[in-house]
Motif scaffolding. Structure first.
Motif, PDB file in Angstrom:
ATOM      1  N   PRO A 162       0.789  -1.236   0.000  1.00 54.36           N
ATOM      2  CA  PRO A 162       0.000   0.000   0.000  1.00 54.36           C
ATOM      3  C   PRO A 162       0.819   1.284   0.000  1.00 54.36           C
ATOM      4  N   ALA A 163       1.961   1.291   0.677  1.00 52.90           N
ATOM      5  CA  ALA A 163       2.747   2.530   0.735  1.00 52.90           C
ATOM      6  C   ALA A 163       3.284   2.892  -0.641  1.00 52.90           C
ATOM      7  N   TYR A 164       3.897   1.928  -1.321  1.00 56.41           N
ATOM      8  CA  TYR A 164       4.420   2.197  -2.658  1.00 56.41           C
ATOM      9  C   TYR A 164       3.283   2.483  -3.636  1.00 56.41           C
ATOM     10  N   THR A 165       2.211   1.717  -3.536  1.00 53.05           N
ATOM     11  CA  THR A 165       1.081   1.899  -4.449  1.00 53.05           C
ATOM     12  C   THR A 165       0.512   3.304  -4.352  1.00 53.05           C
ATOM     13  N   THR A 166       0.294   3.798  -3.143  1.00 52.12           N
ATOM     14  CA  THR A 166      -0.283   5.141  -3.019  1.00 52.12           C
ATOM     15  C   THR A 166       0.669   6.206  -3.553  1.00 52.12           C
ATOM     16  N   SER A 167       1.980   5.985  -3.414  1.00 49.26           N
ATOM     17  CA  SER A 167       2.920   6.980  -3.928  1.00 49.26           C
ATOM     18  C   SER A 167       2.918   7.011  -5.454  1.00 49.26           C
ATOM     19  N   LYS A 168       2.841   5.841  -6.098  1.00 47.47           N
ATOM     20  CA  LYS A 168       2.825   5.808  -7.564  1.00 47.47           C
ATOM     21  C   LYS A 168       1.472   6.254  -8.109  1.00 47.47           C
ATOM     22  N   TYR A 169       0.380   5.831  -7.471  1.00 48.71           N
ATOM     23  CA  TYR A 169      -0.938   6.281  -7.917  1.00 48.71           C
ATOM     24  C   TYR A 169      -1.092   7.783  -7.712  1.00 48.71           C
ATOM     25  N   GLY A 170      -0.435   8.310  -6.686  1.00 46.27           N
ATOM     26  CA  GLY A 170      -0.465   9.761  -6.480  1.00 46.27           C
ATOM     27  C   GLY A 170       0.166  10.514  -7.629  1.00 46.27           C
ATOM     28  N   MET A 171       1.255   9.968  -8.187  1.00 45.02           N
ATOM     29  CA  MET A 171       1.870  10.569  -9.368  1.00 45.02           C
ATOM     30  C   MET A 171       0.895  10.587 -10.537  1.00 45.02           C
ATOM     31  N   THR A 172       0.182   9.485 -10.707  1.00 50.54           N
ATOM     32  CA  THR A 172      -0.783   9.394 -11.801  1.00 50.54           C
ATOM     33  C   THR A 172      -1.928  10.372 -11.601  1.00 50.54           C
ATOM     34  N   LEU A 173      -2.447  10.438 -10.391  1.00 55.67           N
ATOM     35  CA  LEU A 173      -3.573  11.343 -10.121  1.00 55.67           C
ATOM     36  C   LEU A 173      -3.188  12.798 -10.345  1.00 55.67           C
ATOM     37  N   LEU A 174      -2.001  13.186  -9.902  1.00 50.75           N
ATOM     38  CA  LEU A 174      -1.548  14.551 -10.156  1.00 50.75           C
ATOM     39  C   LEU A 174      -1.492  14.838 -11.651  1.00 50.75           C
ATOM     40  N   THR A 175      -0.925  13.913 -12.401  1.00 50.83           N
ATOM     41  CA  THR A 175      -0.745  14.131 -13.836  1.00 50.83           C
ATOM     42  C   THR A 175      -2.082  14.213 -14.553  1.00 50.83           C
ATOM     43  N   LEU A 176      -2.991  13.299 -14.250  1.00 53.21           N
ATOM     44  CA  LEU A 176      -4.317  13.358 -14.875  1.00 53.21           C
ATOM     45  C   LEU A 176      -5.054  14.625 -14.449  1.00 53.21           C
ATOM     46  N   GLY A 177      -4.812  15.055 -13.215  1.00 52.04           N
ATOM     47  CA  GLY A 177      -5.419  16.307 -12.764  1.00 52.04           C
ATOM     48  C   GLY A 177      -4.928  17.502 -13.551  1.00 52.04           C
ATOM     49  N   TRP A 178      -3.624  17.546 -13.812  1.00 54.65           N
ATOM     50  CA  TRP A 178      -3.091  18.650 -14.623  1.00 54.65           C
ATOM     51  C   TRP A 178      -3.617  18.585 -16.051  1.00 54.65           C
ATOM     52  N   GLY A 179      -3.781  17.377 -16.558  1.00 52.10           N
ATOM     53  CA  GLY A 179      -4.342  17.248 -17.898  1.00 52.10           C
ATOM     54  C   GLY A 179      -5.721  17.860 -17.997  1.00 52.10           C
ATOM     55  N   ALA A 180      -6.526  17.679 -16.952  1.00 50.88           N
ATOM     56  CA  ALA A 180      -7.865  18.269 -16.932  1.00 50.88           C
ATOM     57  C   ALA A 180      -7.807  19.769 -16.682  1.00 50.88           C
ATOM     58  N   GLU A 181      -6.952  20.176 -15.757  1.00 48.53           N
ATOM     59  CA  GLU A 181      -6.894  21.584 -15.365  1.00 48.53           C
ATOM     60  C   GLU A 181      -6.390  22.485 -16.481  1.00 48.53           C
ATOM     61  N   PHE A 182      -5.417  22.010 -17.245  1.00 51.07           N
ATOM     62  CA  PHE A 182      -4.761  22.870 -18.225  1.00 51.07           C
ATOM     63  C   PHE A 182      -5.038  22.478 -19.670  1.00 51.07           C
ATOM     64  N   ALA A 183      -6.046  21.654 -19.886  1.00 44.36           N
ATOM     65  CA  ALA A 183      -6.376  21.242 -21.255  1.00 44.36           C
ATOM     66  C   ALA A 183      -6.686  22.445 -22.139  1.00 44.36           C
ATOM     67  N   ALA A 184      -7.408  23.406 -21.597  1.00 42.00           N
ATOM     68  CA  ALA A 184      -7.787  24.578 -22.388  1.00 42.00           C
ATOM     69  C   ALA A 184      -6.582  25.449 -22.747  1.00 42.00           C
ATOM     70  N   ASP A 185      -5.463  25.248 -22.040  1.00 43.53           N
ATOM     71  CA  ASP A 185      -4.241  26.008 -22.321  1.00 43.53           C
ATOM     72  C   ASP A 185      -3.344  25.303 -23.325  1.00 43.53           C
ATOM     73  N   GLY A 186      -3.796  24.154 -23.835  1.00 42.89           N
ATOM     74  CA  GLY A 186      -3.034  23.453 -24.850  1.00 42.89           C
ATOM     75  C   GLY A 186      -1.957  22.528 -24.332  1.00 42.89           C
ATOM     76  N   ILE A 187      -1.898  22.353 -22.993  1.00 34.34           N
ATOM     77  CA  ILE A 187      -0.893  21.465 -22.414  1.00 34.34           C
ATOM     78  C   ILE A 187      -1.392  20.027 -22.458  1.00 34.34           C
ATOM     79  N   SER A 188      -0.461  19.092 -22.618  1.00 28.21           N
ATOM     80  CA  SER A 188      -0.779  17.677 -22.493  1.00 28.21           C
ATOM     81  C   SER A 188      -0.076  17.113 -21.269  1.00 28.21           C
ATOM     82  N   ALA A 189      -0.814  16.392 -20.437  1.00 25.78           N
ATOM     83  CA  ALA A 189      -0.236  15.695 -19.289  1.00 25.78           C
ATOM     84  C   ALA A 189      -0.696  14.245 -19.349  1.00 25.78           C
ATOM     85  N   PHE A 190       0.252  13.325 -19.372  1.00 24.50           N
ATOM     86  CA  PHE A 190      -0.096  11.916 -19.528  1.00 24.50           C
ATOM     87  C   PHE A 190       0.931  11.056 -18.802  1.00 24.50           C
TER      88      PHE A 190
END
Length: 268
Positions: A162-190
């Motif tokens: 669980p400790a490692y999983t939450t740290s790696k999933y946290g990276m994914t959640l941040l990235t997908l969040g930026w993809g949603a937040e800045f999509a209108a600015d033309g940025i890609s986050a994946f």
């Protein structure tokens, strides 16, 4: 349509070895500039390569590179990387969140120190590098690529470590969040993740060997294929290396090594 990476600038956490170095070399061979932040200053028996040998390898490949000795957990070090990259190359087009700490033990074998290290390197480091570079990415309509897994919520992976999983999933959640937040600015986050184990120092030291592991070049080739696509085609997605390459017409992966390759963590 594909994007031309010549003259673009990539900043990366880590990169002294493994997937990071292979990705930096592939980017440089396409005419891009590379700025690396890494901690390894002197050679270590279990960790081949340093920030200095990585920069030398990029130069030998015909690319331009700067290396910054520092810790991705340090806001000051990350800010210095961004300043040096902009001073050297004038722009930032790609952020690669590559640095990661791993401990695949269960909860009772995970100390508070190991828990903190994984979350500080993996989540805090991803946050710091991306947010420090974000003003420049907004100018260039650039990309954020994070080496983190799809959000596989099966009990197998939730209960494994669980400790490692939450740290790696946290990276994914941040990235997908930026993809949603800045999509209108033309940025890609994946996000990009390997289907199988990759022959890296982490796999050799943590898993206990690289048998059944493919070479880091498969991730580098998949990364270039994604970065060469228009942002709207990649934004907000998690990708597997083999799926990206299959979409490019690759069907034979034997050139990347790894007989009977072993599936990676988080891949069913």
């Amino acid at each position: 349509m594909t994007r031309d990476l010549a003259g673009a600038t990539l900043v990366m956490s880590g990169g002294s070895r493994g997937i990071g170095l292979a990705t930096a070399l592939a980017f440089a061979r396409r005419g891009g500039n590379v700025a690396l932040l890494a901690k390894t200053d002197e050679p270590h028996p279990a960790l081949p390569g340093t920030i200095h040998t990585a920069v030398e390898a990029i130069h030998d490949a015909g690319g331009r590179a700067v290396g910054v000795l520092g810790d991705v957990r340090s806001e000051e070090d990350v800010a210095r990387l961004v300043r040096i990259a902009v001073a050297a190359f004038g722009r930032i087009d790609v952020v690669v969140n590559n640095a990661s700490a791993i401990h695949t033990g269960g909860t009772l074998s995970t100390t508070a120190k190991k828990f903190a290290l994984m979350h500080e390197v993996n989540i805090r480091g991803t946050w710091l590098l991306t947010t420090q570079a974000l003003p420049h990415l907004l100018e260039s309509r650039g990309s954020v690529m994070t080496l983190s897994p799809p959000l596989n919520l099966s009990r197998r992976w939730l209960g494994a470590h669980p400790a490692y999983t939450t740290s790696k999933y946290g990276m994914t959640l941040l990235t997908l969040g930026w993809g949603a937040e800045f999509a209108a600015d033309g940025i890609s986050a994946f996000c990009l993740w390997p289907e199988t184990l990759i022959d890296t120092a982490a796999v050799r030291n943590v898993v206990g060997g690289a048998e059944g592991a493919r070479s880091p070049e498969i991730m580098a080739d998949a990364a270039m294929a994604l970065l060469e696509q228009p942002n709207e085609q990649t934004n907000g997605h998690t990708f597997m290396d083999v799926d990206v390459l299959r979409a490019r017409g690759v069907s034979d992966f034997s050139g990347y090594g790894g007989e009977s390759p072993t599936r990676d963590i988080f891949v069913d």
